[in-house]
Design a protein around this motif. Structure first.
Motif, PDB file in Angstrom:
ATOM      1  N   VAL A 100       2.530  -8.937   1.041  1.00 42.24           N
ATOM      2  CA  VAL A 100       2.966  -7.565   1.302  1.00 42.24           C
ATOM      3  C   VAL A 100       4.053  -7.146   0.320  1.00 42.24           C
ATOM      4  N   GLY A 101       5.063  -8.006   0.115  1.00 38.74           N
ATOM      5  CA  GLY A 101       6.155  -7.663  -0.777  1.00 38.74           C
ATOM      6  C   GLY A 101       5.706  -7.458  -2.210  1.00 38.74           C
ATOM      7  N   ILE A 102       4.943  -8.406  -2.747  1.00 42.60           N
ATOM      8  CA  ILE A 102       4.516  -8.316  -4.151  1.00 42.60           C
ATOM      9  C   ILE A 102       3.516  -7.182  -4.350  1.00 42.60           C
ATOM     10  N   SER A 103       2.557  -7.044  -3.433  1.00 41.28           N
ATOM     11  CA  SER A 103       1.551  -5.980  -3.573  1.00 41.28           C
ATOM     12  C   SER A 103       2.190  -4.601  -3.495  1.00 41.28           C
ATOM     13  N   ALA A 104       3.131  -4.424  -2.573  1.00 37.68           N
ATOM     14  CA  ALA A 104       3.800  -3.125  -2.440  1.00 37.68           C
ATOM     15  C   ALA A 104       4.581  -2.788  -3.702  1.00 37.68           C
ATOM     16  N   VAL A 105       5.248  -3.767  -4.291  1.00 39.99           N
ATOM     17  CA  VAL A 105       6.029  -3.515  -5.508  1.00 39.99           C
ATOM     18  C   VAL A 105       5.114  -3.212  -6.689  1.00 39.99           C
ATOM     19  N   ILE A 106       3.978  -3.888  -6.783  1.00 40.15           N
ATOM     20  CA  ILE A 106       3.030  -3.601  -7.864  1.00 40.15           C
ATOM     21  C   ILE A 106       2.537  -2.161  -7.777  1.00 40.15           C
ATOM     22  N   SER A 142      15.519   4.718   3.434  1.00 40.17           N
ATOM     23  CA  SER A 142      14.201   4.154   3.121  1.00 40.17           C
ATOM     24  C   SER A 142      13.471   3.647   4.349  1.00 40.17           C
ATOM     25  N   ILE A 143      14.178   2.990   5.271  1.00 43.50           N
ATOM     26  CA  ILE A 143      13.503   2.440   6.434  1.00 43.50           C
ATOM     27  C   ILE A 143      13.000   3.548   7.350  1.00 43.50           C
ATOM     28  N   VAL A 149       6.091   7.144   7.695  1.00 44.61           N
ATOM     29  CA  VAL A 149       4.776   6.969   7.066  1.00 44.61           C
ATOM     30  C   VAL A 149       3.867   6.121   7.948  1.00 44.61           C
ATOM     31  N   VAL A 150       4.407   5.009   8.483  1.00 45.37           N
ATOM     32  CA  VAL A 150       3.596   4.143   9.343  1.00 45.37           C
ATOM     33  C   VAL A 150       3.221   4.857  10.630  1.00 45.37           C
ATOM     34  N   SER A 151       4.108   5.688  11.141  1.00 48.71           N
ATOM     35  CA  SER A 151       3.800   6.440  12.360  1.00 48.71           C
ATOM     36  C   SER A 151       2.639   7.393  12.134  1.00 48.71           C
ATOM     37  N   ALA A 163       3.303   2.071   3.171  1.00 45.53           N
ATOM     38  CA  ALA A 163       4.573   2.758   3.398  1.00 45.53           C
ATOM     39  C   ALA A 163       5.670   2.211   2.492  1.00 45.53           C
ATOM     40  N   ILE A 164       5.738   0.883   2.356  1.00 45.53           N
ATOM     41  CA  ILE A 164       6.758   0.268   1.502  1.00 45.53           C
ATOM     42  C   ILE A 164       6.532   0.651   0.048  1.00 45.53           C
ATOM     43  N   ALA A 165       5.272   0.712  -0.366  1.00 41.80           N
ATOM     44  CA  ALA A 165       4.972   1.124  -1.736  1.00 41.80           C
ATOM     45  C   ALA A 165       5.417   2.565  -1.986  1.00 41.80           C
ATOM     46  N   ILE A 166       5.179   3.440  -1.030  1.00 42.12           N
ATOM     47  CA  ILE A 166       5.520   4.862  -1.198  1.00 42.12           C
ATOM     48  C   ILE A 166       7.031   5.051  -1.313  1.00 42.12           C
TER      49      ILE A 166
END
Length: 296
Positions: A100-106, A142-143, A149-151, A163-166
């Motif tokens: 999740v962390g790496i994919s969102a940052v990419i 940010s949170i 976004v998740v809602s 959501a983290i990527a956005i």
């Protein structure tokens, strides 16, 4: 004197062979904290790759007869409220949290860098629109923006990733925009325009390669933030869903048993802490090694 002159071309050639990346690697290795951070990151990446194969128990194997057992020789990290092995779930959770962390940052680095390059290079109304969108997004914590976004999308690990990527797109966008504003005023960019080179070729051949350094540094640091944000969404019930062994979700499931079985929360929390510390230390080391302003 003749010997000194003879040695000059060899020294210059050696410096040329070394190159900026080798010099950055040498500088990175000199930092003990950066090397320690890289070691932690490599360890957790290996855990994410081979950890599930080494897990002593299945992640969803329940045995209520052994629920909330303390750490022992059989269950190194103890068991949770459903009798599941905490160590096995942490090993499996490493893959989820890092993915999740790496994919969102990419994703955020790609779209943020694209928008930042467009805004910085073309300017005018395009820059104004993109910059104002970034300002609006950065005006929210940010949170809270991730929760919103998740809602809208619905609670799930995939939507938490989106959501983290956005929410991280403006960080990359503004960073690259400021870099592009400086690069496009360089003489070699004006020379490329003078000989009729297309804008797309200039962006691909000159602007993007010279903007990679801040992207790499910001990306490394952003992974640590993304892992915390994914854990926070999981803790709030907006990320991973049961029975997925995501670290934040494990913290949420064990919070009711903090006094009776603290190990069920301590070990996932320590895993999050060490991973974040590792990426932060490595990111600081990369910043010091790749940024000429940080060198003595």
């Amino acid at each position: 004197m003749a010997e000194l002159i003879r040695n000059l071309p060899q020294t210059a050639e050696q410096e040329k062979v070394a190159g900026p990346w080798k010099e950055a690697w040498r500088s990175f290795r000199k930092s003990k904290s950066a090397v320690a951070g890289a070691g932690i990151v490599i360890f957790f990446i290996l855990v994410a790759i081979i950890g599930p194969m080494l897990a002593p128990q299945g992640i969803n194997e329940q045995n209520l007869a052994i629920r909330l057992l303390p750490p022992s020789s059989e269950y190194w990290f103890g068991t949770d409220d459903l009798g599941r092995d905490v160590l096995s779930r942490i090993l499996h959770g490493a893959r989820l949290s890092l993915t999740v962390g790496i994919s969102a940052v990419i994703l955020s680095a790609f779209f943020g860098s694209l928008l930042g390059i467009i805004a910085g290079y073309y300017g005018r109304w395009i820059d104004t629109i993109i910059s104002r969108v970034f300002d609006i997004m950065l005006a929210f914590p940010s949170i809270l923006l991730a929760i919103a976004v998740v809602s809208i999308l619905g609670p799930s690990l995939r939507n938490a990733l989106i959501a983290i990527a956005i929410i991280n797109i403006p960080n990359f966008g503004r960073l690259i925009r400021s870099r592009v504003l400086a690069i496009k005023e360089e003489e070699y960019i004006h020379a490329a325009k003078a000989i009729g080179m297309k804008n797309s070729r200039i962006l691909w051949r000159h602007i993007l390669p010279n903007s990679m350094t801040p992207i790499i540094v910001q990306g490394t640091l952003a992974i640590a933030t993304a892992i915390i944000e994914a854990a926070a969404l999981g803790f709030l019930g907006l990320g991973a869903e049961a029975p997925q062994p995501e670290w934040g979700k494990m913290l949420a499931d064990a919070r009711m048993f903090l006094l009776n079985a603290p190990w069920a929360m301590i070990f996932p929390g320590v895993a999050i802490m060490l991973t974040v510390i590792g990426f932060n230390l490595m990111g600081d080391g990369l910043r010091d090694a790749l940024d000429p302003k940080m060198k003595n």
